[in-house]
Every structure is written in C-alpha cells, then in structure tokens.
Scaffold this active site. Sequence first.
Site, PDB file in Angstrom:
ATOM      1  CE  LYS A   1     -16.742 123.887 141.843  1.00 56.63           C
ATOM      2  NZ  LYS A   1     -16.956 122.614 142.692  1.00 56.63           N
TER       3      LYS A   1
ATOM      4  CG  ASP B   1     -17.298 125.960 145.031  1.00 56.64           C
ATOM      5  OD1 ASP B   1     -16.075 126.459 144.886  1.00 56.64           O
ATOM      6  OD2 ASP B   1     -17.669 124.756 144.763  1.00 56.64           O
TER       7      ASP B   1
END
Length: 821
Positions: free
Chosen positions: A686, A682
């Site tokens: 980003k 994750d």
Amino acid sequence: MRILKFGGSSVGTPERISNVINILKTYSDSGIHIGVVSSAFQTVTDRLIALANKTVARNDSYKDDLEALKQIHYDAVNYLIQTKSDKVAVGKKVMNLIVELEEILHGIFLIQELTPRTLDYIESFGERLSCTIISEAMNARGFETEFLDARKVIKTDKSFGNAKVDFETTDKNIVEYFAAHPKIQIITGFIGSTENGDTTTLGRGGSDYSASIFGAALDVEEIEIWTDVDGILTADPRKVTDAFSLKAVTYEEAMEMSHFGAKVIHPPTMKPALKKKIKIRIKNTFNPSHDGTLIADKTNAAELTVKGISSIDDISLLQITGSGMVGVVGISSRLFGALAKAKINIILITQASSEHSICLAVLPQNGPLAKEVIEEEFRWEIRDGMIDEVVIEPDMSIIAVVGEDMKHTPAVSGKIFQSLGKNGINIIAIAQGSSELNVSLVIQKQFLKKALNVLHDSLFLSRDRQKTLNIFLVGTGLVGGALLKIIHERKEFIAEKIHAKLKVIGLINIDNMLMNEKGIELSNWQNLMTKEGSKPDLDKFIESMKGLKLPNSILVDCTASDGVVNNYLKILSSSISIVTPNKIANTQSYQQFLALRDTAAKYNVQFKYGTNVGATLPVIATLKDMIANGDKIEKIEGVFSGTLSFIFNTLKESDSFSEVVRLAKEKGYTEPDPRDDLRGLDMARKLLILVRECGIQMELSDIEVEKLISAEADKAKTLEEFYEIMKKDDHKIIERKKKAAEKGCVLCYIAKYENGKAKLSIEEIDKNHSFFGLTRSENIVAFTTMNFKECPLTIKGFGAGAEYTAGGILSDILRISNYLG
C-alpha cells in the site's frame, strides 16, 4: 377526416383482422370519418410472386400452393363472418377472385411467359381479397362500408412494378369518388391502373404510398400508418434493448432515418403528404392505446436534440488517394460519372479538404465492380503514379445520428466522438451535411452493436433513462459477494441519483462461471451459478467478455492472486475498464505500473484501484487530486492495515501480543494465516502504491520492513505451533510497550515515506501525534505537502472489511460511469 392504413402484419391472421375492426369501431363511435387502406394478408404477396414463378417454370406444385392460399382466405371468412348466409355470399366473392387468379396462372403455365404487366395483375389479388373480406366482415358487424378497388381512381404510367402516379387525374378521381360515396371506404393499397385499365403496382411501400395519395387528395387531418411497433423508435430494438418510441419527428428526420435502415416508412411514400404538410402518425395495431409517433412539418424540438440512430449494417469503403488529385478540376465528375454508368449507387461520400483523398461507401456486392470501374477510368493516372491503386475496406457499417435540432445545439458531434472513443471504437470516415440534420460515421462492422448502444446511452440519457454499465466479476468470495449485495440493494438509488444501471453480465469463481448477456439476477446469483454455471475457465471467461463487445464494459477483479492480473493489459487493450482491490498489479515492477496506465490511456478506458489503500476511504483519490492541482508531496505516514491497527490498539490494554493476535484471528480481522499480516507485506504494498502515485520510481524491495514475528515463528508448520513460538517472543514487544508507556507513549506500526526512503516500523507516539487516538481497526493516513505543511491532511476511518471494500469498489465503478458521461 383521417386515412388509416393497416400493413400485412396487422391483418396477418383472422384474430388480428378482428382486432383491426375493433380499432375502427372506436373511430366510428367517436364520430371520426375515416377511410381505410389495407395491405394483403401477411405473406400473401410473397406467396403470389412464388406462385407466378412456379407456374412459369411449369412446376405442378403451384396448384397445391394455390389451394393453400385459397384456404387462408376461407379461414378468414369463416372466423370473421358469423351468419351462414353471409358466409356463403362472401365465400362466393372470394371464390370468384380465386377462380380469376387460377385462370391467369393456367394461361402462364401454358405459354410459359410471365411479363411485369402480368405479375402486377397477379400481385393485385392480395389486396383485392383482403379488402373484400375486411369490408364484408365490417358490414356484418353493423358498419356501413364499401370495397374500393383503388384501380378505379389511382392512375399511373406503364412502369409495371414501380408505376409513377398521375396525380392530377388521380386527385380529381379520388375527390369525386368520395363525394359520391359517403360510406367508409375499404381501399386496396399498393395497386393502381393505367389509362387503358391495366393493373399496376406502386413499388416498395406501396400501401403506405396509397394512404399518402388518398390523404393528400382529400386534405385529411391526419394519415395513420398502423404497424407492429409503437411508432418510430430511437434505434433498432434488436440491437439496442433500451430503444424507445419517439413522440414526434419531422418529415426530414423520418426520411433520413429510413434511408439509413430504420424500418419506419419508405421515404417516397411520404411525398404526397409532405407536399400538403399533412401529419402522418405511426401506430401499433397490437397496442392501440399508445400514442405512437407523429411525423409533421415541424415538431416541438425541446424534447430531444437527437431523434434517432440508425445504421446500414454491411458496406464496403473505397479509398481513392493520390497527389495527382489535388487541384485538378473534374476528378469528382469523372469518378461519379463512371460509377453512375455502371449503375453503382453511392451511399456515402467524404472528401478531405486537401483534395488528396475521396472515400465512397457502396454495398458489398458492388465493391469489386466499383474498384474495377474506378481504376479503369483513372488507368493513366494510376500508371503514372498520380493516383494510387483503389483500396477496398470490406466489413464496414454506417451509423447515422439524426436530428433536425442538432444544428442549434453545440457539442453534439463532440459527444458522439467522445462516447465512441471512450469505448475504443475507431471512426474510419465521417460525413455531415451543412444542414447538420445527419452525422454519418463509418466504423468496423464488428463494433456496430456496441457503437449503437454507446451512442444511445450517451445521446438519450435523461432523468428517466439510465446509462448501462456491463459488469464482469471475477471472485465472488467475501468482497465479491458483498459487492453483488450492495449493487442489488442500491440499484434504485443508483438509477435515480446517478442515472446508471449496473448490469452484471458475467461471474466466475473457483467452482463455476456464468455468462448472460441480458444480465444475471442478483437476488438469486448463487443458485443460478450452481444450476446454470459451467466449469470455470478464466481464459474462456475473458475471451467471452471480449467477444460480446458490450458498451461500457468493466471487469471487476476481487481476487487476491495474479491470475487475473496477468491479463490486465490484454483486457485494457480490448477497451474494457478495470476496477480492482487487488494490489498485485500496482506493486509489480515499476515498468508494469506505467504500462497499465499507458494502456488505459491509449484505449480511452479506466483503471480504478481506489480500494488498494484504505478500502472505501478516499486515500488514492485525494492524493491524485492534490498532485493534479500542483501540490508536492513531502511526506506520507499511515496505518493502512485494519488488522494491525486492531492489534496495536488492543495491545494498549493487554500484556500478551500473541493473545491479541489470536483474538484478531477469532474476530476475522486477519487473513486465515495471521502471518500474512504480521510480515508487513500488505502495508508495504500500500505504501509503495502511494509513493508511485507521486511519480516516484520505487520497487517493493526498496521498502525497509520491520516484521512483527521472528524467523522461527514465520517458519512454524502449524498455527498452534506459531502461537506457541509467539508466546515465547511476547516479552520483546511487551517490554517496548512498557518503555513507551513510561514516556506517555503507545506503540504504533507505521508506514512512512520521507526524503526518498520508505519503511514500515513500530514507533512510539505520544498524545500529540495524530495517530495516538486510533481505536479498533481504524485506518489513517497523513499527507505532508507544500500546501499542508504545518498541519498535514489527514484521512481517517474504517478501512478494512468486505463491506467497506465493496463500497469502495462500487464508488470506483460509478466514477467510471461519470467518466463515460
């Protein structure tokens, strides 16, 4: 004095007629001298024409229709007249007219001939009956009125069906008649007569015309046209739900709007009043307290620059092009002359300054004939290749933006074109006169409703009116549900401060989907989805969204899968903006990353994903601003995961990494399976998004990721097994923690981009590091740039949780509102 005219809808039933009489009483009580012009009762004129046509065709059923017509008028007498003697007296007058009509129809039946002269006479019975009844009903209530058959005073030529008025004789007759008859006159609209006394009708809008004729002859203060709407509206309310009534328009504005389809008042009917500069007011019989709209020679232009948006819904566009037209005298004359001979009306004309092309708009039924006529006129030029074959583009519409003050206001045309462009509506042809009273646009018919709403939002947005954004939400879980909650809670603030109205049109989740063009009530959306929703079908949902063609449409994707993402390009190319916290779209291939932006730019829509990094924190927006302002990004560092921030901040006070992970899971910080967070994927996504925003080509596989769990723990079949394996691995991170502490440092899981390389790893940081003071689940990002070299620009705050993410999504939606202007 005032002349009041009441249309068929105003006198459509006995109850409505009674309401009209109540309205007239307020004028009488106020001491205002009035004359009253009335149309036939609603549908009666159409019934009379149908009666005549049935009779000439010797259809015996005309007698049944005549009986029904008679009953309509008797019902009115029985309702409006109270005393028996008065009912009998008025009933006889009605019967005499019906008998007269019956005799005429019988004659037509026998000779099987219906001339325009006879049809005019038959149509006159509608107004003669209605005004007889209204006058007698008013007298029965204590008014002093007289029935005035307008044939006595309005004199015309013999153009039956659309007679031309002899104003010199008519004006003299009216003035003399009113001087000798001081009582309130109840005047038949629509009809007049020739010098020989033959009955004529005044054509379309004839009763309005009658009111204008009487008003001009008597030099009245004001002519009032009473109808079934609150005056002249800014747009057709059947197409634009936010249309509202105007306080005032000029004669020219009213005529322009009427020409382009606004059902205001038929332009020729205003001429007598316009000539004498007499004010005309449009009023609503069913809302008499409303001021209505004033039509005057001049109005206060300060209120609105644009007064209305109207349309001709269905036209065909003909294109005549060719090099042989350039500089050749007489082309236009031949073109228009040929069409005039064929009695084809041209609605709109536009010509390029190069003289290479001419576009004409005509009614669809005239399109093929117009093409044939033009090609015949220019057959030799077409044969020699000087002029191309005439092209017909069917299924077009014309939109007219009307406002006399547009010529004094810069950038109105720019606002028109920009608002349509931002909603993916292409303008095919444009026409504007030098007076700048009207800007006419030709667009595809399928986009008409959308275009009207877009323009209305753009041109009539003010402090008390809001732009409408139409929202389609996919995913109503934690984030989606929180978004619906804050939209509902903040709607008044958004309306007052942002001048926007967020209307949720569609919802879909794994159980149901619901679509309502009028908007879904957000205080009860769960129950509505359960009770009124249908089986979820994403493809059907997207097609329905596209098919509605609503202006300012926005898809909000609150899912975490690629199901919706795979449709993003199709959605953007349908001129629908996208807002999403879903990171998948921006972390697929770099080519896909560019394609999304190129498609959004091509179709003038927005692709917003500010919550991809930092939830509601302005991370992406700040980065974009720095780049747009010429700054160069040299280094990016960050803790982009609220989950991992919580874990490492809590680890400072704990000696068990596995227990901290378990605690994070219990508090709801992690995904249902904590391994999804601990793999670092994750945060890697980003970081990739931020790197790509800097214009750097990079793939997810290029990022070096230090996983926080062992391969054995990652493969565990159950969560309990996973926790047990983690316990065995605790010592690895705890030992690193202790070594860091000996140096006065703490462990922090940091994403970093520098010198073309990106990685995620556990780092030891001391108290001088800007990340040292992180607490709980705070996110932080630091940008080292040419402008922020010594002291990096740092953004810090809570960047995880459904409410924070929903707040960021709302911010992106409102940014689109600002973009739309």
